[in-house]
Scaffold this motif. Structure first.
Motif, short mmCIF file in Angstrom:
data_model
loop_
_atom_site.label_atom_id
_atom_site.label_comp_id
_atom_site.label_asym_id
_atom_site.label_seq_id
_atom_site.Cartn_x
_atom_site.Cartn_y
_atom_site.Cartn_z
N LYS A 235 0.83 -1.33 0.12
CA LYS A 235 0.11 -0.12 0.14
C LYS A 235 0.92 1.27 -0.06
O LYS A 235 1.99 1.35 0.86
N ALA A 236 0.55 2.36 -0.72
CA ALA A 236 1.23 3.55 -0.75
C ALA A 236 0.18 4.65 -0.53
O ALA A 236 -1.07 4.69 -0.61
N THR A 237 0.87 5.63 0.23
CA THR A 237 0.16 6.86 0.61
C THR A 237 -0.39 7.74 -0.54
O THR A 237 -1.15 8.63 -0.37
N GLN A 238 0.22 7.75 -1.80
CA GLN A 238 0.04 8.48 -3.06
C GLN A 238 -0.07 7.43 -4.08
O GLN A 238 0.54 6.32 -4.04
N ASP A 239 -0.74 8.12 -5.06
CA ASP A 239 -0.55 7.15 -6.37
C ASP A 239 1.05 6.94 -6.64
O ASP A 239 1.65 8.10 -6.62
N ALA A 240 1.16 5.82 -6.95
CA ALA A 240 2.57 5.43 -7.33
C ALA A 240 2.54 4.24 -8.17
O ALA A 240 1.71 3.21 -8.12
N TYR A 241 3.88 3.98 -8.66
CA TYR A 241 4.18 2.66 -9.29
C TYR A 241 4.95 1.99 -8.30
O TYR A 241 6.02 2.38 -7.55
N VAL A 242 4.59 0.66 -8.11
CA VAL A 242 5.34 -0.06 -6.89
C VAL A 242 5.90 -1.32 -7.65
O VAL A 242 5.21 -2.04 -8.61
N TYR A 243 7.13 -1.55 -7.26
CA TYR A 243 8.00 -2.66 -7.77
C TYR A 243 8.24 -3.54 -6.59
O TYR A 243 8.72 -3.16 -5.56
N LEU A 244 7.88 -4.69 -6.68
CA LEU A 244 8.12 -5.73 -5.66
C LEU A 244 9.29 -6.88 -6.03
O LEU A 244 9.22 -7.51 -7.02
N PHE A 245 10.26 -6.83 -5.15
CA PHE A 245 11.40 -8.14 -5.32
C PHE A 245 11.38 -8.77 -4.21
O PHE A 245 11.43 -8.42 -3.11
N ASN A 246 11.64 -10.09 -4.53
CA ASN A 246 11.90 -10.93 -3.44
C ASN A 246 13.33 -11.61 -3.60
O ASN A 246 13.92 -11.98 -4.64
N LEU A 247 14.03 -11.66 -2.48
CA LEU A 247 15.47 -12.25 -2.46
C LEU A 247 15.58 -13.30 -1.33
O LEU A 247 15.02 -13.00 -0.46
N ASP A 248 15.95 -14.33 -1.63
CA ASP A 248 16.03 -15.66 -0.96
C ASP A 248 17.36 -15.73 -0.15
O ASP A 248 18.33 -14.82 -0.57
N GLU A 249 17.58 -16.71 0.46
CA GLU A 249 18.70 -16.71 1.20
C GLU A 249 19.95 -16.93 0.45
O GLU A 249 21.08 -16.85 0.68
N LYS A 250 19.83 -17.60 -0.76
CA LYS A 250 21.04 -17.82 -1.73
C LYS A 250 21.24 -16.63 -2.63
O LYS A 250 22.24 -16.81 -3.44
N GLY A 251 20.58 -15.39 -2.46
CA GLY A 251 20.75 -14.43 -3.17
C GLY A 251 20.13 -14.37 -4.57
O GLY A 251 20.39 -13.35 -5.48
N THR A 252 19.16 -15.34 -4.83
CA THR A 252 18.24 -15.28 -5.97
C THR A 252 17.24 -14.17 -5.88
O THR A 252 16.72 -13.98 -4.95
N ILE A 253 17.39 -13.39 -6.94
CA ILE A 253 16.36 -12.25 -7.16
C ILE A 253 15.08 -12.60 -7.85
O ILE A 253 15.28 -12.94 -9.11
N ASP A 254 13.83 -12.44 -7.68
CA ASP A 254 12.72 -12.44 -8.58
C ASP A 254 12.04 -11.33 -8.33
O ASP A 254 11.70 -10.45 -7.41
N LEU A 255 11.58 -10.64 -9.61
CA LEU A 255 10.86 -9.48 -9.80
C LEU A 255 9.31 -9.78 -9.69
O LEU A 255 8.80 -10.74 -10.70
N ILE A 256 8.63 -9.83 -8.60
CA ILE A 256 7.20 -10.35 -8.49
C ILE A 256 6.23 -9.34 -9.20
O ILE A 256 5.14 -9.47 -9.54
N LEU A 257 6.58 -7.91 -9.12
CA LEU A 257 5.45 -7.02 -9.52
C LEU A 257 6.37 -5.89 -10.34
O LEU A 257 7.25 -5.43 -9.43
#
Length: 288
Positions: A68-90
């Motif tokens: 959730k954001a307090t203003q209209d915004a573009y939101v990017y979600l990244f997941n980083l796991d224990e091994k350093g793998t990065i996933d762009l979720i949103l």
């Protein structure tokens, strides 16, 4: 998505100047805007609405991420796991995968109307979900790209170096922005090495020929989860061990999945639902 470059070009043409401050990189929050901004963003898992705890998941669990954001915004979600793998979720290519979020509106992934689930597979360890909110759409071409022949709805992340690499790459992306126009938040969750109910197979039989070693795991149990959930549970265990899905076949009261690894190890997962609708037979056959 080239809006950052377009905005910068317009600012240069008009002779405008923005106060800019270099982002801070931290081990806890990954990347932080050191300037107080009216734009705020919050990210949390369904198990922890506060966003401050570290809830635990196991292989087979389904996770929902909320932002959730307090203003209209573009939101990017990244997941980083224990091994350093990065996933762009949103953002993603699924029906609800757009990342423009209206002010004070909760965006969930997956959305309750989505026809898919976001399942925990592994590896075990601490995961971090980074939410980056920006007043303008960002150009992430140097970080992640959607390929034309991609089979999933997620972008391929090109950043190397785990958390440090992502922090450095995002610092470059947000540096030209006005300091008040971007902000981040981080939620954490733990993936346990333990296995939840349904149980792991209880019987192991191994046979060896001159060319092949075959291991068979079997289990029978009762559960209210349903056929698809139980299949997902065991499929995610195999994925957490390094297997990739090659083929899935579904029939009435049975799902069969074929998996493979790069070392020529193959696995077949068979989940059958008995006539009582609550007893299941699971067989995992591995061949190497």
């Amino acid at each position: 998505m080239k809006h950052v470059l377009t905005t910068l070009g317009l600012a240069a043409t008009l002779g405008l100047a923005h106060a800019q401050t270099a982002p801070r990189i931290t081990s806890q929050s990954i990347i932080v805007n050191p300037v107080e901004s009216p734009l705020k963003v919050s990210v949390w898992t369904a198990k922890d609405p506060s966003g401050n705890a570290v809830p635990t998941y196991v292989a087979g669990d389904r996770i929902t991420l909320n932002v959730k954001a307090t203003q209209d915004a573009y939101v990017y979600l990244f997941n980083l796991d224990e091994k350093g793998t990065i996933d762009l979720i949103l953002p993603n290519k699924f029906a609800s995968g757009g990342n423009f979020v209206k002010a004070n509106t909760t965006k969930s992934f997956p959305d309750k109307n989505d026809k898919f689930t976001f399942d925990i597979a592994g590896p075990a360890g601490l995961n971090k979900v980074l939410a980056l909110a920006s007043k303008t759409e960002l150009d992430l071409d140097e970080i992640a790209q959607f390929k034309a022949d991609q089979q999933t709805g997620f972008a391929t992340v090109t950043v190397k170096g785990g958390q440090a690499g992502l922090a450095q790459a995002l610092s470059i992306v947000v540096k030209p922005l006005p300091s008040k126009d971007w902000v981040t938040d981080v939620a954490q969750y733990q993936i346990s090495a333990k296995v939840a109910t349904p149980p792991v197979p209880t019987t192991t039989t191994t046979t060896t020929t001159t060319t092949t070693t075959t291991s068979t795991w079997k289990s029978s149990f009762t559960s209210t989860l349903g056929l698809a959930r139980i299949y997902d549970f065991y499929a995610n265990q195999l994925k957490a061990q390094g297997y990739e899905i090659a083929e899935t076949t579904a029939a009435r009261a049975q799902i069969v999945g074929k998996f493979s690894m790069t070392n020529d190890t193959n696995a077949t997962l068979t989940v059958k639902q008995r006539a009582d609708k609550k007893t299941y037979d699971v067989v995992i056959v591995r061949k190497q």
